[in-house]
Design a protein around this motif. Structure first.
Motif, PDB file in Angstrom:
ATOM      1  N   LEU A  84      10.858  -2.549 -10.980  1.00 43.26           N
ATOM      2  CA  LEU A  84      10.456  -2.767 -12.817  1.00 43.26           C
ATOM      3  C   LEU A  84      10.381  -4.275 -13.436  1.00 43.26           C
ATOM      4  O   LEU A  84      11.394  -4.862 -12.639  1.00 43.26           O
ATOM      5  CB  LEU A  84      11.211  -1.739 -13.668  1.00 43.26           C
ATOM      6  CG  LEU A  84      11.281  -0.207 -13.322  1.00 43.26           C
ATOM      7  CD1 LEU A  84      12.107   0.080 -14.425  1.00 43.26           C
ATOM      8  CD2 LEU A  84       9.937   0.162 -13.778  1.00 43.26           C
ATOM      9  N   GLY A  85      10.033  -4.222 -14.311  1.00 40.12           N
ATOM     10  CA  GLY A  85      10.216  -6.438 -15.015  1.00 40.12           C
ATOM     11  C   GLY A  85       9.379  -6.851 -14.066  1.00 40.12           C
ATOM     12  O   GLY A  85       8.364  -6.726 -13.384  1.00 40.12           O
ATOM     13  N   GLY A  86      10.159  -8.072 -13.823  1.00 35.31           N
ATOM     14  CA  GLY A  86       9.113  -9.513 -13.518  1.00 35.31           C
ATOM     15  C   GLY A  86       9.327  -8.992 -11.776  1.00 35.31           C
ATOM     16  O   GLY A  86       8.662 -10.164 -11.394  1.00 35.31           O
ATOM     17  N   ASP A  87       9.877  -7.948 -11.357  1.00 36.47           N
ATOM     18  CA  ASP A  87      10.186  -7.952  -9.988  1.00 36.47           C
ATOM     19  C   ASP A  87       8.544  -7.230  -9.159  1.00 36.47           C
ATOM     20  O   ASP A  87       8.764  -6.955  -8.162  1.00 36.47           O
ATOM     21  CB  ASP A  87      10.731  -7.735  -9.317  1.00 36.47           C
ATOM     22  CG  ASP A  87      12.121  -8.249  -9.464  1.00 36.47           C
ATOM     23  OD1 ASP A  87      12.269  -9.418  -9.345  1.00 36.47           O
ATOM     24  OD2 ASP A  87      13.321  -7.914 -10.338  1.00 36.47           O
ATOM     25  N   LYS A  88       7.739  -6.941 -10.429  1.00 31.95           N
ATOM     26  CA  LYS A  88       7.230  -6.203 -10.296  1.00 31.95           C
ATOM     27  C   LYS A  88       5.085  -7.098  -9.740  1.00 31.95           C
ATOM     28  O   LYS A  88       5.761  -8.183 -10.349  1.00 31.95           O
ATOM     29  CB  LYS A  88       5.839  -5.114 -10.996  1.00 31.95           C
ATOM     30  CG  LYS A  88       7.150  -4.092 -11.954  1.00 31.95           C
ATOM     31  CD  LYS A  88       5.940  -3.455 -12.727  1.00 31.95           C
ATOM     32  CE  LYS A  88       5.187  -2.670 -12.742  1.00 31.95           C
ATOM     33  NZ  LYS A  88       4.853  -1.689 -13.313  1.00 31.95           N
ATOM     34  N   GLY A  89       4.637  -6.573  -8.960  1.00 30.03           N
ATOM     35  CA  GLY A  89       3.558  -7.914  -8.316  1.00 30.03           C
ATOM     36  C   GLY A  89       3.668  -8.245  -6.972  1.00 30.03           C
ATOM     37  O   GLY A  89       3.114  -9.347  -6.553  1.00 30.03           O
ATOM     38  N   LYS A  90       4.968  -8.108  -6.761  1.00 28.34           N
ATOM     39  CA  LYS A  90       5.696  -9.546  -5.681  1.00 28.34           C
ATOM     40  C   LYS A  90       6.248  -8.856  -4.291  1.00 28.34           C
ATOM     41  O   LYS A  90       6.299  -9.158  -3.285  1.00 28.34           O
ATOM     42  CB  LYS A  90       7.444  -9.039  -6.144  1.00 28.34           C
ATOM     43  CG  LYS A  90       7.036 -10.101  -7.637  1.00 28.34           C
ATOM     44  CD  LYS A  90       8.622 -11.239  -7.339  1.00 28.34           C
ATOM     45  CE  LYS A  90       8.571 -12.197  -9.098  1.00 28.34           C
ATOM     46  NZ  LYS A  90      10.028 -12.782  -9.149  1.00 28.34           N
ATOM     47  N   GLY A  91       5.621  -7.636  -4.118  1.00 27.79           N
ATOM     48  CA  GLY A  91       5.622  -7.005  -2.623  1.00 27.79           C
ATOM     49  C   GLY A  91       6.743  -6.469  -2.301  1.00 27.79           C
ATOM     50  O   GLY A  91       6.944  -5.854  -2.001  1.00 27.79           O
ATOM     51  N   TYR A  92       7.547  -5.677  -3.473  1.00 27.43           N
ATOM     52  CA  TYR A  92       8.629  -5.053  -3.429  1.00 27.43           C
ATOM     53  C   TYR A  92       7.924  -3.772  -2.881  1.00 27.43           C
ATOM     54  O   TYR A  92       9.121  -3.070  -2.073  1.00 27.43           O
ATOM     55  CB  TYR A  92       9.969  -5.642  -4.557  1.00 27.43           C
ATOM     56  CG  TYR A  92      10.619  -7.140  -4.303  1.00 27.43           C
ATOM     57  CD1 TYR A  92      10.943  -7.287  -3.067  1.00 27.43           C
ATOM     58  CD2 TYR A  92       9.932  -7.611  -5.609  1.00 27.43           C
ATOM     59  CE1 TYR A  92      11.309  -9.154  -3.753  1.00 27.43           C
ATOM     60  CE2 TYR A  92      10.299  -9.222  -5.334  1.00 27.43           C
ATOM     61  CZ  TYR A  92      11.897  -9.542  -4.633  1.00 27.43           C
ATOM     62  OH  TYR A  92      12.328 -10.803  -4.708  1.00 27.43           O
ATOM     63  N   GLY A  93       7.520  -3.319  -4.187  1.00 33.45           N
ATOM     64  CA  GLY A  93       7.392  -1.877  -3.741  1.00 33.45           C
ATOM     65  C   GLY A  93       6.853  -1.276  -1.884  1.00 33.45           C
ATOM     66  O   GLY A  93       7.510  -0.683  -1.345  1.00 33.45           O
ATOM     67  N   ARG A  94       6.062  -2.590  -1.553  1.00 32.53           N
ATOM     68  CA  ARG A  94       5.740  -1.892  -0.359  1.00 32.53           C
ATOM     69  C   ARG A  94       6.195  -2.218   0.739  1.00 32.53           C
ATOM     70  O   ARG A  94       6.480  -1.135   2.107  1.00 32.53           O
ATOM     71  CB  ARG A  94       4.121  -2.872  -0.278  1.00 32.53           C
ATOM     72  CG  ARG A  94       3.496  -3.288   1.649  1.00 32.53           C
ATOM     73  CD  ARG A  94       2.690  -3.810   1.717  1.00 32.53           C
ATOM     74  NE  ARG A  94       1.191  -2.647   0.992  1.00 32.53           N
ATOM     75  CZ  ARG A  94       0.734  -2.528   1.539  1.00 32.53           C
ATOM     76  NH1 ARG A  94       0.793  -2.205   3.395  1.00 32.53           N
ATOM     77  NH2 ARG A  94      -0.268  -2.068   0.693  1.00 32.53           N
ATOM     78  N   SER A  95       7.091  -3.086   0.543  1.00 34.22           N
ATOM     79  CA  SER A  95       8.389  -3.425   1.356  1.00 34.22           C
ATOM     80  C   SER A  95       9.248  -2.298   1.409  1.00 34.22           C
ATOM     81  O   SER A  95       9.480  -2.112   2.988  1.00 34.22           O
ATOM     82  CB  SER A  95       9.042  -5.121   1.064  1.00 34.22           C
ATOM     83  OG  SER A  95      10.331  -4.814   2.084  1.00 34.22           O
ATOM     84  N   LEU A  96       9.626  -2.034   0.684  1.00 36.87           N
ATOM     85  CA  LEU A  96      10.354  -0.719   0.691  1.00 36.87           C
ATOM     86  C   LEU A  96       9.545   0.983   0.345  1.00 36.87           C
ATOM     87  O   LEU A  96      10.816   1.402   1.563  1.00 36.87           O
ATOM     88  CB  LEU A  96      11.013  -0.615  -0.892  1.00 36.87           C
ATOM     89  CG  LEU A  96      11.873  -1.462  -1.015  1.00 36.87           C
ATOM     90  CD1 LEU A  96      11.700  -1.115  -3.016  1.00 36.87           C
ATOM     91  CD2 LEU A  96      13.406  -1.311  -0.902  1.00 36.87           C
TER      92      LEU A  96
END
Length: 249
Positions: free
Chosen positions: A85-97
């Motif tokens: 969520l928030g400013g962390d979206k769009g940085k590839g975190y979801g894919r990494s997890l």
């Protein structure tokens, strides 16, 4: 992208930020309830992996055999939550997890991974369109639009239990099943309890506190399920406006 991720363990559970949106500096009843719930799950293979920061970037999953959901299947992982969520979206975190979960499943010889979805994206459910980019397919459905999504490695597929598809209870009053996995649940249940008491609305608020109870639930379930007049309504947490809409039916 910050690549510093950590997993919650029995050793760091009491000190680590659980990153489920809540930012209170004071002791929060819901967070402490979640810690207690997690303390009983971590030795069962439950995984809570998060960015090592005070941010809402995490995935939570467990072996399906010990996941508190009315789903059957052999040798699967069940994903409860995947949030960025928030400013962390769009940085590839979801894919990494998600890739971490898939790799973990592969290393442990799992048959696949599954999660709760719906024909139309619903709040409080992880983004199913994102999951489908990884190859998740619809493994089972309910009559009211919920879907069980699965990424199968060997062709087998999990299923909702017969009870989960029933979506009926004999009790006609407002009935909510819940567990303590989500830190928002404590306050939500207390709010509903106070509203019902103030307005003389009969209600049954039923805490699911064992795996067996969760597996036998008469509805799809991630940590919350609502019935009214005997009919299943939603897995979404209720606010007062939503509750009042249901009570007008």
């Amino acid at each position: 992208m910050n690549t510093d991720f950590i997993n919650i363990t029995t050793e760091n559970l009491s000190s680590e930020h659980l990153c489920c949106i809540i930012r209170s500096k004071k002791e929060h009843q819901g967070i402490e309830a979640k810690r207690q719930w997690l303390s009983g799950r971590l030795n069962e293979g439950h995984v809570f992996r998060k960015l090592n920061a005070k941010a809402t970037v995490f995935i939570e999953y467990a072996p399906l055999e010990t996941a508190w959901v009315p789903i059957t299947g052999d040798n699967y992982y069940y994903v409860y939550c995947l949030w960025v969520l928030g400013g962390d979206k769009g940085k590839g975190y979801g894919r990494s997890l998600m890739e971490y979960c898939i790799d973990d499943a592969g290393e442990k010889g799992k048959s696949g991974i599954c999660m709760l979805g719906a024909k139309k994206q619903k709040s409080w459910l992880s983004d199913q369109s994102f999951a489908k980019k990884f190859g998740f397919k619809v493994a089972d459905t309910t009559d009211n639009g919920y879907e069980l999504l699965a990424l199968s490695f060997d062709g087998t597929m999990p299923r909702f239990t017969k009870n989960a598809k029933a979506q009926k209870v004999e009790n006609k009053e407002l009935t909510i099943y819940y567990d303590m996995q989500c830190p928002f649940i404590c306050q939500n249940i207390e709010m509903i309890k106070q509203y019902c008491e103030t307005n003389s609305i009969p209600a049954s608020l039923i805490q699911i506190d064992t795996l067996q109870k969760a597996k036998e639930l008469p509805c799809v379930f991630n940590n919350y399920g609502v019935f009214y007049k005997g009919n299943f309504e939603t897995v979404n947490l209720l606010d007062i406006a939503y509750l009042e809409r249901i009570l007008k039916k």
